[in-house]
Design an enzyme around this catalytic site. Structure first.
Site, mmCIF file in Angstrom:
data_model
loop_
_atom_site.group_PDB
_atom_site.id
_atom_site.type_symbol
_atom_site.label_atom_id
_atom_site.label_comp_id
_atom_site.label_asym_id
_atom_site.label_seq_id
_atom_site.Cartn_x
_atom_site.Cartn_y
_atom_site.Cartn_z
ATOM 1 N N GLU A 133 0.924 -1.296 -0.066
ATOM 2 C CA GLU A 133 0.136 -0.150 -0.217
ATOM 3 C C GLU A 133 0.997 1.041 -0.173
ATOM 4 O O GLU A 133 1.945 1.255 0.797
ATOM 5 C CB GLU A 133 -0.925 -0.044 1.273
ATOM 6 C CG GLU A 133 -1.978 1.126 1.292
ATOM 7 C CD GLU A 133 -2.760 1.050 2.543
ATOM 8 O OE1 GLU A 133 -2.443 0.262 3.461
ATOM 9 O OE2 GLU A 133 -3.737 1.957 2.670
ATOM 10 N N ARG A 182 4.819 -12.556 9.923
ATOM 11 C CA ARG A 182 5.441 -11.110 9.770
ATOM 12 C C ARG A 182 6.731 -11.090 10.376
ATOM 13 O O ARG A 182 7.053 -11.893 11.358
ATOM 14 C CB ARG A 182 4.642 -10.108 10.643
ATOM 15 C CG ARG A 182 4.312 -9.171 10.080
ATOM 16 C CD ARG A 182 3.167 -8.279 10.682
ATOM 17 N NE ARG A 182 1.936 -7.912 10.018
ATOM 18 C CZ ARG A 182 2.094 -7.010 9.272
ATOM 19 N NH1 ARG A 182 3.074 -6.007 9.212
ATOM 20 N NH2 ARG A 182 1.242 -6.868 8.289
ATOM 21 N N LYS A 193 4.870 0.615 9.350
ATOM 22 C CA LYS A 193 4.521 1.832 8.831
ATOM 23 C C LYS A 193 4.280 3.150 9.312
ATOM 24 O O LYS A 193 4.555 4.083 9.504
ATOM 25 C CB LYS A 193 3.791 1.928 7.307
ATOM 26 C CG LYS A 193 4.803 1.372 6.207
ATOM 27 C CD LYS A 193 4.344 1.190 4.804
ATOM 28 C CE LYS A 193 3.214 0.263 4.668
ATOM 29 N NZ LYS A 193 2.612 -0.099 3.458
HETATM 30 P P1 ATP Z 1 2.770 -2.011 7.745
HETATM 31 O O1 ATP Z 1 2.024 -2.497 9.119
HETATM 32 O O2 ATP Z 1 4.126 -1.971 8.087
HETATM 33 O O3 ATP Z 1 1.996 -0.840 7.126
HETATM 34 P P2 ATP Z 1 1.265 -3.818 5.864
HETATM 35 O O4 ATP Z 1 1.261 -5.208 5.768
HETATM 36 O O5 ATP Z 1 0.041 -2.776 6.052
HETATM 37 O O6 ATP Z 1 2.372 -3.297 6.878
HETATM 38 P P3 ATP Z 1 1.578 -3.323 3.106
HETATM 39 O O7 ATP Z 1 1.968 -2.010 2.388
HETATM 40 O O8 ATP Z 1 0.076 -3.804 2.848
HETATM 41 O O9 ATP Z 1 2.089 -3.131 4.718
HETATM 42 O O10 ATP Z 1 2.363 -4.681 2.731
HETATM 43 C C1 ATP Z 1 2.792 -5.162 1.487
HETATM 44 C C2 ATP Z 1 3.249 -6.722 1.709
HETATM 45 O O11 ATP Z 1 4.406 -6.810 2.516
HETATM 46 C C3 ATP Z 1 1.854 -7.429 2.335
HETATM 47 O O12 ATP Z 1 1.915 -8.752 1.490
HETATM 48 C C4 ATP Z 1 2.403 -7.444 3.785
HETATM 49 O O13 ATP Z 1 1.722 -8.859 4.270
HETATM 50 C C5 ATP Z 1 4.019 -7.743 3.777
HETATM 51 N N1 ATP Z 1 4.578 -7.424 4.876
HETATM 52 C C6 ATP Z 1 4.307 -5.926 5.609
HETATM 53 N N2 ATP Z 1 5.010 -5.906 6.647
HETATM 54 C C7 ATP Z 1 5.618 -7.122 6.750
HETATM 55 C C8 ATP Z 1 6.854 -8.008 7.791
HETATM 56 N N3 ATP Z 1 6.944 -7.270 8.829
HETATM 57 N N4 ATP Z 1 7.097 -9.194 7.531
HETATM 58 C C9 ATP Z 1 6.741 -9.697 6.479
HETATM 59 N N5 ATP Z 1 5.836 -9.150 5.720
HETATM 60 C C10 ATP Z 1 5.524 -8.163 5.572
HETATM 61 MG MG MG Z 2 -1.064 -1.461 5.662
#
Ligand code: ATP
Ligand code: MG
Length: 558
Positions: free
Chosen positions: A41, A268, A278
């Protein structure tokens, strides 16, 4: 760390994990049909957790000769920004992965989601609901109590089509109505209790502007994005496990039941002494607690790049942590191990003094500058030799001298002899103190017979020190970084607590070889650590070095 076998850094994704078995099971001999995606995202910069997902998704596709898309999951108009889109593209490329011509935006499918919604309404599988958020929560029930049907659940298809159309053209305010899937309010899985699939939001979207004022929910849009792109394996993190039945429902009822994508969840990445989400990283940036998203202490890809980490080391780290279903927190020392391992044969070691103590070699001719040849990296001959200026006055590290040496201190002390790396043996004859009693200068004599490379075997010394000429040198700002966060990064109220000593700034004295250093070039500072010339703050006439990692560590590879 996982129990998994440590594999070589192929950049192909941790081989041999459970996801590989699923893929082989599903595709048989046709593994090259695998089609994955990395779906960030664009609401922040990527971090090392995302690197795990990138290595996994692109790695699987590379390993089996399939494909991986880069898809911006930009269906939420409120939080997204083009700045993030560009940084994410740069980071994925820098990590060494290529989406070729498959760069997609979930927002380009808005019309398709809308058509699927209409199809569901026509088939009696979706309805417009007038409950507000609070009422909906009440109706939804809980883990122990089933939900109640919405009083609007049995609206006719015509009425639903009419209301949804009026939602679309902007007749209703935000939050006043939603479109919900009609599934099962008594399901033990709360996600299946008539979930909202569309909401009203009068907001400007970064690609579609004001074209839409209804937006699909993640749980509705994401499975459709995967299905539209022909994704075979949709890999996501564990928190979506309970959403999988809804994912499968949307794919099936949306009309993509032939070759549906399979959602697979994995744990994760969490890491010691850091925060990963983020949202939290953005808060550090917005509160100016760090120098932007690429502050070298940040676990962002851009921060790690500026800090001096290499894509090879990050990929190696992602291989070593493995992929599992159980959440775990990885010791940050493993990432440091990977970067040391990568840099040990790649970098030249130069001498730098960070806490200088002046040494005067009283029997060395005043004004003489002797050029001595030293090896750049004993582990890699290809890096060759360089010359270093030796003079009567030099600097050593303060910690390499003790007036009253403790047991096993083999460095310089009154009456003791040490080797100066690449130069001569020197013996301490005298010390000079300031009024407060601190040693400010050390006097030594040198033995011309002991010149490095002369084959001298007369006697041995236990200590070898690095040094820099006091007259022939380069000054530089040297930034020493430590963990960004304390052990427990949040206080009881959820405020983040940064490590107060996460950045220490020194004015270093470096041998002349550093004068030629280019932005982004990496070195070992002998006996100290690995460093990079900072790409942002270094100017024409002043060098700034970032410490990537120290040489010593208590971390042990299991
Ligand atoms: P954040 O909470 O850091 O914003 P998110 O999952 O909302 O993380 P996205 O931009 O939706 O962030 O993530 C893109 C991809 O990266 C998704 O498939 C997500 O599952 C993966 N991802 C995000 N954070 C992690 C993590 N800490 N470990 C492994 N994969 C991750
Ligand atoms: Mg997110």
């Amino acid at each position: 760390m996982s129990e998994e076998k440590i594999v070589e850094n192929t950049g192909l994704g941790a081989t041999g994990n459970f996801i590989h078995s699923y893929v082989q099971e599903d595709l048989g001999e046709n593994t090259q049909k695998i089609h994955t995606r990395f779906p960030p995202e664009p609401n922040g910069y990527l971090h090392i957790g995302h690197a795990k997902s990138i290595c996994l998704n692109f790695g699987l596709a590379n390993l089996y000769g399939g494909k991986c898309n880069l898809r911006f999951d930009d269906t939420n108009p409120a939080k997204e920004d083009v700045e993030y889109v560009e940084s994410i593209k740069e980071d994925v490329k820098w990590l060494g992965f290529d989406w070729e011509d498959r760069l997609y935006f979930a927002s380009s499918y808005f019309q398709t989601y809308y058509e699927v919604a209409i199809k569901l309404i026509k088939e009696g599988k979706a309805f417009v609901c007038d409950l507000n958020a609070e009422e909906m929560r009440e109706y939804r029930g809980s883990l122990n109590a089933p939900g109640k049907e919405s009083p609007y659940r049995n609206r006719s298809v015509e009425e639903n089509l009419d209301l949804f159309e009026r939602m679309k053209v902007g007749e209703f305010p935000d939050g006043s109505r939603t479109l919900r899937a009609k599934i099962d309010v008594t399901s033990p899985n709360i996600n299946m209790r008539d979930p909202v699939i569309y909401r009203i939001a009068h907001a400007t979207h970064h690609t579609t502007g004001d074209e839409w004022c209804i937006y699909p929910m993640y749980d509705f849009a994401h499975p459709l994005e995967d299905a539209i792109e022909g994704i075979t394996h949709s890999i996501c993190t564990m928190e979506f496990e309970d959403h999988r039945p809804l994912y499968d429902w949307v794919v099936r009822e949306g009309g993509y039941e032939v070759a549906p994508p399979r959602q697979i969840e994995f744990a994760r990445l969490g890491m010691t002494n850091t925060v990963m989400s983020k949202r939290k990283l953005r808060a550090l940036v917005e509160d100016s607690l760090v120098d932007g998203w690429d502050d070298p202490r940040m676990p962002t890809i851009s921060g790690l790049r500026r800090r001096g980490y290499t894509p090879e080391a990050i990929r190696d780290f992602c291989e070593r942590i493995g992929v599992a279903k159980a959440n775990s927190v990885v010791d940050g020392g493993l990432l440091d191990y990977c970067i040391r391992d990568d840099l040990k044969t790649k970098t030249s070691a130069i001498m730098a003094i960070l806490d200088p103590l002046k040494v005067v070699i009283t029997n060395y001719p005043e004004g003489q500058v002797e050029m001595l040849e030293v090896e750049n990296n004993p582990e890699n001959e290809v890096l060759g030799n360089r010359t270093m200026a030796f003079t009567r006055e030099i600097y050593i590290e303060q910690e390499d001298f003790m007036e009253e040496p403790v047991k096993k201190f083999f460095r310089l002390a009154p009456g003791k002899e040490v080797r100066l790396k690449g130069a001569y043996f020197v013996t301490c004859t005298d010390i000079i103190k300031d009024e407060a009693g601190n040693v400010v200068e050390v006097h030594c004599t040198y033995d011309p017979e002991t010149k490095s490379g002369s084959g001298f075997t007369g006697r041995k010394v236990k200590g070898t020190l690095h040094w820099v000429s006091a007259t022939e040198n380069v000054k530089a700002t040297v930034r020493l970084y430590d963990h960004m966060m304390l052990d427990n990064p949040e206080d009881p109220t959820g405020n983040m607590i940064m490590n107060p000593t996460s950045l220490e700034i020194k004015e270093g004295i470096l041998e002349m070889a550093a004068a030629e250093a280019k932005k982004g070039e990496r070195f070992q500072f002998m006996r100290n650590g690995y460093y990079i010339v900072d790409t942002k703050d270094t100017t024409e006439d002043h060098l700034v070095f970032n410490r990537i990692v120290s040489l010593k560590s208590s971390f042990k590879l299991k």
